[in-house]
Write a protein that holds these residues in place. Structure first.
Motif, PDB file in Angstrom:
ATOM      1  N   THR A   1      46.219  38.484  32.066  1.00 55.68           N
ATOM      2  CA  THR A   1      46.766  38.112  33.279  1.00 55.68           C
ATOM      3  C   THR A   1      47.221  39.189  34.247  1.00 55.68           C
ATOM      4  O   THR A   1      46.873  39.328  35.325  1.00 55.68           O
ATOM      5  CB  THR A   1      47.718  36.951  33.126  1.00 55.68           C
ATOM      6  N   GLU A   2      48.101  40.189  33.517  1.00 49.42           N
ATOM      7  CA  GLU A   2      48.471  41.063  33.817  1.00 49.42           C
ATOM      8  C   GLU A   2      47.496  41.946  34.550  1.00 49.42           C
ATOM      9  O   GLU A   2      47.424  42.510  35.654  1.00 49.42           O
ATOM     10  CB  GLU A   2      49.523  42.091  32.995  1.00 49.42           C
ATOM     11  N   LYS A   3      46.481  42.268  33.799  1.00 49.86           N
ATOM     12  CA  LYS A   3      45.069  43.156  34.107  1.00 49.86           C
ATOM     13  C   LYS A   3      44.497  42.534  35.314  1.00 49.86           C
ATOM     14  O   LYS A   3      44.041  43.131  36.189  1.00 49.86           O
ATOM     15  CB  LYS A   3      44.330  43.219  32.894  1.00 49.86           C
ATOM     16  N   LYS A   4      44.482  41.233  35.331  1.00 48.33           N
ATOM     17  CA  LYS A   4      43.698  40.461  36.336  1.00 48.33           C
ATOM     18  C   LYS A   4      44.408  40.450  37.665  1.00 48.33           C
ATOM     19  O   LYS A   4      44.032  40.828  38.858  1.00 48.33           O
ATOM     20  CB  LYS A   4      43.475  39.198  36.267  1.00 48.33           C
TER      21      LYS A   4
ATOM     22  N   LEU B   1      46.732  42.987  38.488  1.00 51.55           N
ATOM     23  CA  LEU B   1      46.533  44.514  38.992  1.00 51.55           C
ATOM     24  C   LEU B   1      45.412  44.674  39.647  1.00 51.55           C
ATOM     25  O   LEU B   1      45.407  45.400  40.586  1.00 51.55           O
ATOM     26  CB  LEU B   1      46.502  45.452  37.728  1.00 51.55           C
ATOM     27  N   LYS B   2      44.090  44.126  39.286  1.00 55.67           N
ATOM     28  CA  LYS B   2      43.052  44.344  39.756  1.00 55.67           C
ATOM     29  C   LYS B   2      42.816  43.723  41.281  1.00 55.67           C
ATOM     30  O   LYS B   2      42.382  44.327  42.069  1.00 55.67           O
ATOM     31  CB  LYS B   2      41.934  43.620  38.784  1.00 55.67           C
ATOM     32  N   LYS B   3      43.318  42.642  41.405  1.00 52.07           N
ATOM     33  CA  LYS B   3      43.708  41.929  42.602  1.00 52.07           C
ATOM     34  C   LYS B   3      44.834  42.153  43.415  1.00 52.07           C
ATOM     35  O   LYS B   3      44.871  41.734  44.643  1.00 52.07           O
ATOM     36  CB  LYS B   3      43.514  40.358  42.399  1.00 52.07           C
ATOM     37  N   GLY B   4      45.739  43.085  43.057  1.00 52.77           N
ATOM     38  CA  GLY B   4      46.750  43.567  43.903  1.00 52.77           C
ATOM     39  C   GLY B   4      47.873  42.542  44.021  1.00 52.77           C
ATOM     40  O   GLY B   4      48.659  42.429  45.116  1.00 52.77           O
ATOM     41  N   LYS B   5      48.097  41.596  42.919  1.00 53.55           N
ATOM     42  CA  LYS B   5      48.913  40.335  43.214  1.00 53.55           C
ATOM     43  C   LYS B   5      49.932  40.748  42.287  1.00 53.55           C
ATOM     44  O   LYS B   5      49.880  41.387  41.201  1.00 53.55           O
ATOM     45  CB  LYS B   5      48.171  39.036  42.672  1.00 53.55           C
ATOM     46  N   PRO B   6      51.281  40.217  42.354  1.00 47.89           N
ATOM     47  CA  PRO B   6      52.327  40.396  41.651  1.00 47.89           C
ATOM     48  C   PRO B   6      52.052  39.725  40.207  1.00 47.89           C
ATOM     49  O   PRO B   6      51.554  38.734  40.195  1.00 47.89           O
ATOM     50  CB  PRO B   6      53.792  39.801  42.429  1.00 47.89           C
ATOM     51  N   PHE B   7      52.445  40.211  39.029  1.00 55.50           N
ATOM     52  CA  PHE B   7      52.281  39.512  37.649  1.00 55.50           C
ATOM     53  C   PHE B   7      53.675  39.034  37.335  1.00 55.50           C
ATOM     54  O   PHE B   7      54.783  39.749  37.269  1.00 55.50           O
ATOM     55  CB  PHE B   7      51.956  40.707  36.814  1.00 55.50           C
ATOM     56  N   VAL B   8      53.598  37.761  36.950  1.00 57.13           N
ATOM     57  CA  VAL B   8      54.656  37.000  36.297  1.00 57.13           C
ATOM     58  C   VAL B   8      54.161  36.582  35.220  1.00 57.13           C
ATOM     59  O   VAL B   8      53.570  35.682  34.868  1.00 57.13           O
ATOM     60  CB  VAL B   8      55.004  35.555  37.352  1.00 57.13           C
ATOM     61  N   PRO B   9      54.686  37.096  34.083  1.00 56.47           N
ATOM     62  CA  PRO B   9      54.430  36.918  32.688  1.00 56.47           C
ATOM     63  C   PRO B   9      54.894  35.583  32.191  1.00 56.47           C
ATOM     64  O   PRO B   9      55.918  35.143  32.697  1.00 56.47           O
ATOM     65  CB  PRO B   9      55.104  38.063  31.723  1.00 56.47           C
ATOM     66  N   ILE B  10      54.475  34.976  31.234  1.00 47.81           N
ATOM     67  CA  ILE B  10      54.595  33.876  30.317  1.00 47.81           C
ATOM     68  C   ILE B  10      55.900  33.865  29.520  1.00 47.81           C
ATOM     69  O   ILE B  10      55.858  34.912  28.531  1.00 47.81           O
ATOM     70  CB  ILE B  10      53.488  33.014  29.742  1.00 47.81           C
TER      71      ILE B  10
END
Length: 287
Positions: free
Chosen positions: A110-113, A115-124
């Motif tokens: 999810t983090e890689k995805k 970063l690619k789309k420039g969206k904030p990453f919220v981990p599970i």
């Protein structure tokens, strides 16, 4: 209602649902914890009782042999773990490690995805092992109920299809048996006997009386008469008896009783409950 308000309402509904689920999981976890503590206390008491018995037996043997006695140490109840608990803890640790690995892999993807789309990453969030154990206990109970329901449905469908298959096979066989082509019926002419019936007829009482007259004429001396009674009165007794399998007319002549076959095949002298056969000589026929 604006788009932001709809989004906020949807989020609030989702949070309420999550909170409700959390309460349910917490309740199930508390119930599972209480049950585990009860089983733990039961296993500990059993262990203490067995250990004390073993120590007492070992102490008596050591005293007898003159050897020092080293008792088995009984740990506090909080430090004690039964075999079942050790096995469950090992299984839980293995399941928890696999679950953590799965979450970490999903977070990395999810983090890689993001970063690619420039969206904030919220981990599970990764729960603690205790939280995982509680949620796993609740899910495991629900899963068992679902599996039981599915198994019952599968058994019901299996029985239903077996009954339908047997009924279909029976009906198919019955139709195959009953739907045979009709066989032609062979017609035969009725049998007719060209020959005349030649069996001996039944004679009348008058014929039987004449027959008896001839017998009396030929045998009156042998029958104990002083004279020929054939011309005397011969009377029918209105009775038919069976002698040697043949129906006979019964007559009386000059104090004696005679039986003459209806077929005129025989004549009998009846006396003392017996029937003595009498015949004529075919000579001096009177009729």
């Amino acid at each position: 209602m604006t788009k932001e308000e709809k989004k906020a309402k949807k989020l609030a509904k989702k949070e309420a649902k999550a909170e409700k689920k959390a309460v349910k999981v917490e309740k199930a976890a508390a119930k599972a914890q209480a049950k585990a503590e009860k089983n733990h206390a039961k296993a500990y008491n059993k262990f203490v009782k067995e250990t004390e018995k073993k120590n007492k037996k070992a102490e008596a043997k050591a005293t007898k042999d003159g050897k020092p006695f080293v008792p088995v140490v009984i740990p506090p109840i909080d430090e004690f773990q039964s075999k079942a608990e050790l096995k469950a803890a090992k299984s839980l640790a293995k399941s928890y490690a696999a679950y953590v690995k799965k979450i970490e892999k999903k977070n990395a993807k999810t983090e890689k995805k993001c970063l690619k789309k420039g969206k904030p990453f919220v981990p599970i969030a990764i729960p603690t092992q205790e939280e995982f154990a509680n949620s796993a206990a609740a899910e495991n109970k629900t899963g068992k109920i679902i599996l039981t329901v599915i198994l019952i449905l599968l058994i019901w469908f299996l029985i239903y299809f077996m009954i339908m298959y047997i009924s279909y096979e029976y009906k198919a066989r019955e139709e195959a048996t009953t739907e045979e082509p009709p066989k032609s019926v062979q017609e035969y002419e009725s049998y007719s006997n060209p020959h005349e019936i030649t069996t001996t007829p039944d004679y009348s009482i008058a014929d039987a009386k004449r027959f008896l007259q001839q017998v009396l004429q030929d045998n009156w001396m042998d029958l104990g008469y002083n004279s020929d009674p054939s011309n005397s009165s011969i009377s029918y007794n209105n009775k038919i008896v069976t002698v040697n399998g043949a129906d006979c007319y019964m007559f009386s002549a000059s104090g004696k009783t005679f039986a003459v076959s209806i077929k005129l095949s025989a004549c009998y002298y009846a006396h003392n409950g017996e029937y003595t056969p009498v015949t004529f000589n075919d000579t001096n026929i009177i009729f």
